[in-house]
Design a protein around this motif. Structure first.
Motif, mmCIF file in Angstrom:
data_model
loop_
_atom_site.group_PDB
_atom_site.id
_atom_site.type_symbol
_atom_site.label_atom_id
_atom_site.label_comp_id
_atom_site.label_asym_id
_atom_site.label_seq_id
_atom_site.Cartn_x
_atom_site.Cartn_y
_atom_site.Cartn_z
ATOM 1 N N ARG A 54 4.573 1.784 1.579
ATOM 2 C CA ARG A 54 5.742 2.230 0.808
ATOM 3 C C ARG A 54 6.468 3.363 1.535
ATOM 4 O O ARG A 54 7.696 3.448 1.505
ATOM 5 C CB ARG A 54 5.316 2.673 -0.593
ATOM 6 N N ASN A 55 5.702 4.240 2.197
ATOM 7 C CA ASN A 55 6.328 5.300 2.980
ATOM 8 C C ASN A 55 7.116 4.725 4.151
ATOM 9 O O ASN A 55 8.230 5.175 4.453
ATOM 10 C CB ASN A 55 5.263 6.275 3.499
ATOM 11 N N TYR A 56 6.524 3.714 4.815
ATOM 12 C CA TYR A 56 7.258 3.054 5.895
ATOM 13 C C TYR A 56 8.522 2.406 5.349
ATOM 14 O O TYR A 56 9.585 2.456 5.971
ATOM 15 C CB TYR A 56 6.395 1.976 6.567
ATOM 16 N N ARG A 57 8.384 1.793 4.166
ATOM 17 C CA ARG A 57 9.533 1.106 3.575
ATOM 18 C C ARG A 57 10.670 2.097 3.281
ATOM 19 O O ARG A 57 11.847 1.800 3.511
ATOM 20 C CB ARG A 57 9.110 0.384 2.296
ATOM 21 N N SER A 114 0.834 -1.195 0.000
ATOM 22 C CA SER A 114 0.000 0.000 0.000
ATOM 23 C C SER A 114 0.873 1.251 0.000
ATOM 24 O O SER A 114 2.084 1.199 0.247
ATOM 25 C CB SER A 114 -0.908 0.010 1.240
ATOM 26 N N GLU A 115 0.242 2.414 -0.279
ATOM 27 C CA GLU A 115 1.003 3.655 -0.309
ATOM 28 C C GLU A 115 1.613 3.951 1.049
ATOM 29 O O GLU A 115 2.772 4.369 1.153
ATOM 30 C CB GLU A 115 0.103 4.816 -0.737
#
Length: 732
Positions: A125-128, A121-122
């Motif tokens: 992706r930010n956490y990633r 999820s978006e």
């Protein structure tokens, strides 16, 4: 930040807000400061310092506290808030805590486990992206610890790296490259990731060819290719190999044998000051214990002067910088007895109360023949409950000090990071410049009656707002004191942007040229110094003996991603400064702090000692001693001994008139230890360029006496006593 909730601490820590999380125990420290001391017993004083060590390391101080990990492990096992954001935040905070103490394997493993749990999820992706960023930094630190904490670390950790000195143990940098590529695929405009990718490839010997052209930082952007003699780090063979955290440095003659010794400190409250005696054969002996310094722990800065006019150079240790309320630690005034050092702080009248500080400066502001002391405090009256720590001006009354800061009008009440004395207007009374972080700087003009007036706004020298090290100097050799103020406060992305010529908000220094009319002109851009460097420790000296002082900037920031080169600027005839960082071999990537210039090997050119290391225990590094390879220019070293003036002759002005193939010229030296974060030798080591003859040597003493000497030899060491008609040539 007493009373900070664990969750708020974890969020701030995970986001890198190091400045806001210096958790404190002010009440406990006040009790520690009020312990009865025997002024003649060093053990009681050392026990007082041991209490700082115990209190900070056993608590939740953001830098050395050990209590945080228990909370983080507990929270991850049984979270207070059931959300992905909460979990990822605490996973990054736990990894940072491992990294804080150099446990890079645990940091990497923690972040890898968190990365495995991210989805598509978006939000995920930010956490990633955050996890990839943290992983890259952890891998780079892993590579550094595995390869650079060796006697050859100065070669292995300098930019741009020579492939011949690439890392033997490559796992750390290889892991960093992989994670940075992933991060750039998500955030192609991430300047920090781009910069760190280039650094990682340098450590692997695969720069520039191995870097994706889209992310390459071209070598010509880093290295302008200006020729300069190559300096060699000889700290290990010279006997100065030592792993430290951020601290101070002094290069001076403490035992009066004509040789420059080295003293350095670490801010860590449990680590002692070190003292290395120069043996005269290019090596040093560790005399810390013999000098009685083992119990003198902590100290982000140290400054030297002969405060009691007995002919022996004394030392002041300054503590508490960056620690906010936790930094209410006493300073230590160490009187040189000729056989060691004795702590005379309290009997000399220095405190209490004790305020956080990292800068102090000596001068005879009232002209009575002894050195007074300005101690600048880190006051933050406008945030939180307000930390109102006035700076102090200690008037020296025959070896005992009285705080007259309030009546003199120099309490500042701002977050002071640097201080320097200098008679900028030539009236014979030293003036005081105070560099403040986050506030306008001060130029306190000495009114000559015990009072000072801040004229910085009027004279246009109140910036930069985010500033650090500062000094007065005569960079263009016109006999008038100019002013340098280092900029501080930026991210490594701003440093990268500056190298690439991209817009950024990084703090830049100021070079103010004295106009001879009582004012200054900002010549920073014209002089080539309008650059972003994250400058902490800094100082100046003449490395090529051309008679114009050069500048060395020790750079960094407490966070582990602040990986950028320390910087050397060569002064080109007082007109412009040229970046010779890489041609001279000075581009060390570890954090640079106390910087000291001095001719330790007695060959007529100045060498450079740089105290290295960060603020977290896992960011320690080896100090460096850059030996000057020499040049063809002439030189003169002058040691002044005051009689009516202070014995150190601080504030005196030396002018050497010489003949050269290009015509006559003058070279000036203003006696002092240099910048506000590092102590250079008080012996004036003066380059004379292509001089063929010394026409005259004049000294203007702080007492007002002026003396002129002739028949002065070139390439010699002189000793001049105030009032004596003849100089003495000193041999080693």
């Amino acid at each position: 930040m007493s009373g900070t909730s664990p969750g708020a601490w974890a969020l701030a820590y995970a986001c890198g807000l190091w400045f806001a999380v210096a958790v404190t125990f002010p009440a406990v420290l006040l009790v520690a400061r009020d312990v009865e001391r025997d002024a003649s017993g060093q053990s009681a004083l050392h026990a007082d310092l041991q209490r700082y060590c115990d209190l900070l390391t056993s608590g939740d101080n953001a830098y050395v506290g050990t209590r945080q990990r228990e909370y983080l492990l507990s929270e991850l096992a049984s979270p207070l808030v059931s959300s992905r954001f909460w979990t990822v935040t605490h996973q990054i905070a736990l990894a940072n805590d491992y990294l804080r103490f150099g446990e890079t394997g645990e940091a990497v493993a923690t972040l890898e486990r968190a990365l495995e749990q991210t989805g598509d999820s978006e939000a995920e992706r930010n956490y990633r992206a955050k996890l990839l960023d943290a992983l890259a930094v952890a891998h780079l630190k892993q590579g550094e610890l595995a390869n650079c904490l060796t006697p050859a670390g100065g070669l292995v950790c300098a930019l741009p790296l020579d492939p011949a000195y690439s890392h033997d143990r490559r796992d750390g940098s290889t892991g960093a490259v992989a994670r940075l590529r992933e991060l750039l695929a998500i955030e192609p405009d991430n300047l920090k990731a781009r910069w760190l990718l280039n650094v990682a490839h340098m450590t692997l010997g695969s720069y520039p060819g191995g870097v994706d052209p889209a992310y390459l930082v071209p070598r010509e952007f880093l290295d302008p290719g200006i020729p300069f003699q190559k300096f060699e780090d000889v700290a290990a063979p010279a006997g100065l190999y030592r792993i430290d955290l951020a601290g101070g440095a002094i290069m001076d003659d403490f035992d009066n044998d004509g040789l420059l010794d080295v003293m350095s400190s670490s801010w860590h409250p449990c680590e002692p000051v070190s003292y290395h005696r120069n043996l005269g054969d290019g090596t040093f002996a560790d005399d810390t214990e013999r000098a009685g310094l083992n119990g003198q722990t902590g100290g982000l800065n140290i400054v030297q002067a002969d405060y009691d006019n007995d002919g022996l150079t004394d030392v002041l240790i300054i503590r508490g910088g960056w620690l906010l309320e936790d930094g209410q630690m006493r300073m230590s005034l160490l009187r040189n007895t000729g056989g060691g050092f004795v702590d005379v702080t309290r009997e000399a009248g220095l405190g209490p109360p004790d305020y956080p500080s990292q800068s102090a400066a000596w001068a005879d502001y009232d002209g009575d023949g002894d050195l007074d002391l300005f101690s600048c405090s880190e006051s933050m009256p406008d945030i939180g409950g307000g930390m109102k720590y006035p700076s102090r001006l200690y008037r020296n009354d025959g070896g005992r000090f009285t705080d007259v800061g309030e009546s003199a009008g120099v309490t500042n009440m701002r977050y002071c990071k640097g201080s320097a004395w200098g008679d900028y207007n030539g009236d014979g009374a030293p003036d005081l410049y105070v560099s403040n972080f986050g506030h306008l700087n001060r130029l306190y003009r000495n009114e000559g009656d015990g009072r000072f007036e801040d004229v910085a706004p009027e004279l246009g020298v109140a910036e930069p707002i985010r500033s650090f090290a500062t000094w007065f100097w005569d960079y263009n050799n016109d006999g008038r004191l100019d002013l340098f103020v280092a900029g501080y406060g930026a991210e490594i992305a701003d440093v990268a942007a500056d190298y690439l010529g991209l817009p950024n908000d990084g703090a830049r220094p100021r070079l103010y040229r004295n106009d001879g009319q009582g004012g200054f002109a900002d010549v920073t851009r014209d002089a080539g110094l309008h650059r972003v460097h994250l400058t902490m420790g800094a100082n100046f000296g003449d490395l090529d003996n051309d008679g114009f002082p050069d500048v060395y900037l020790g750079t960094g920031w407490p966070s582990f991603d602040a990986i950028g080169p320390n910087v050397m600027y060569r002064n080109s005839e007082g007109l412009r400064f040229e970046d010779v960082t890489f041609s001279g071999g000075f581009g060390h990537v570890q954090k640079g702090h106390g910087i000291a210039f001095g001719d330790y090997d007695g060959d007529g050119d100045q060498d450079l000692f740089a105290q290295m290391g960060g603020f977290y225990p896992g960011d320690a590094f080896a100090n460096t001693l850059y030996r000057n390879p020499g040049n063809g220019n002439r030189w003169l070293s002058v040691r002044l001994l005051g009689t009516a003036s202070n014995r150190s002759a601080i504030g005196a002005v030396v002018r050497v008139g010489v003949e050269t193939p290009e015509g006559p010229r003058d070279v000036y030296a203003h006696v002092g230890s240099g910048g506000s974060f590092g102590g250079s030798s008080l012996e004036q080591e003066m380059g004379l360029g292509r001089a063929s003859r010394v026409v005259s040597l004049s000294v203007r003493w702080p007492s007002g006496l002026e003396q002129v000497f002739r028949d002065v030899p070139l390439d010699a060491r002189l000793e001049i006593v105030e009032g004596e008609s003849e100089f003495r040539v000193v041999t080693r």
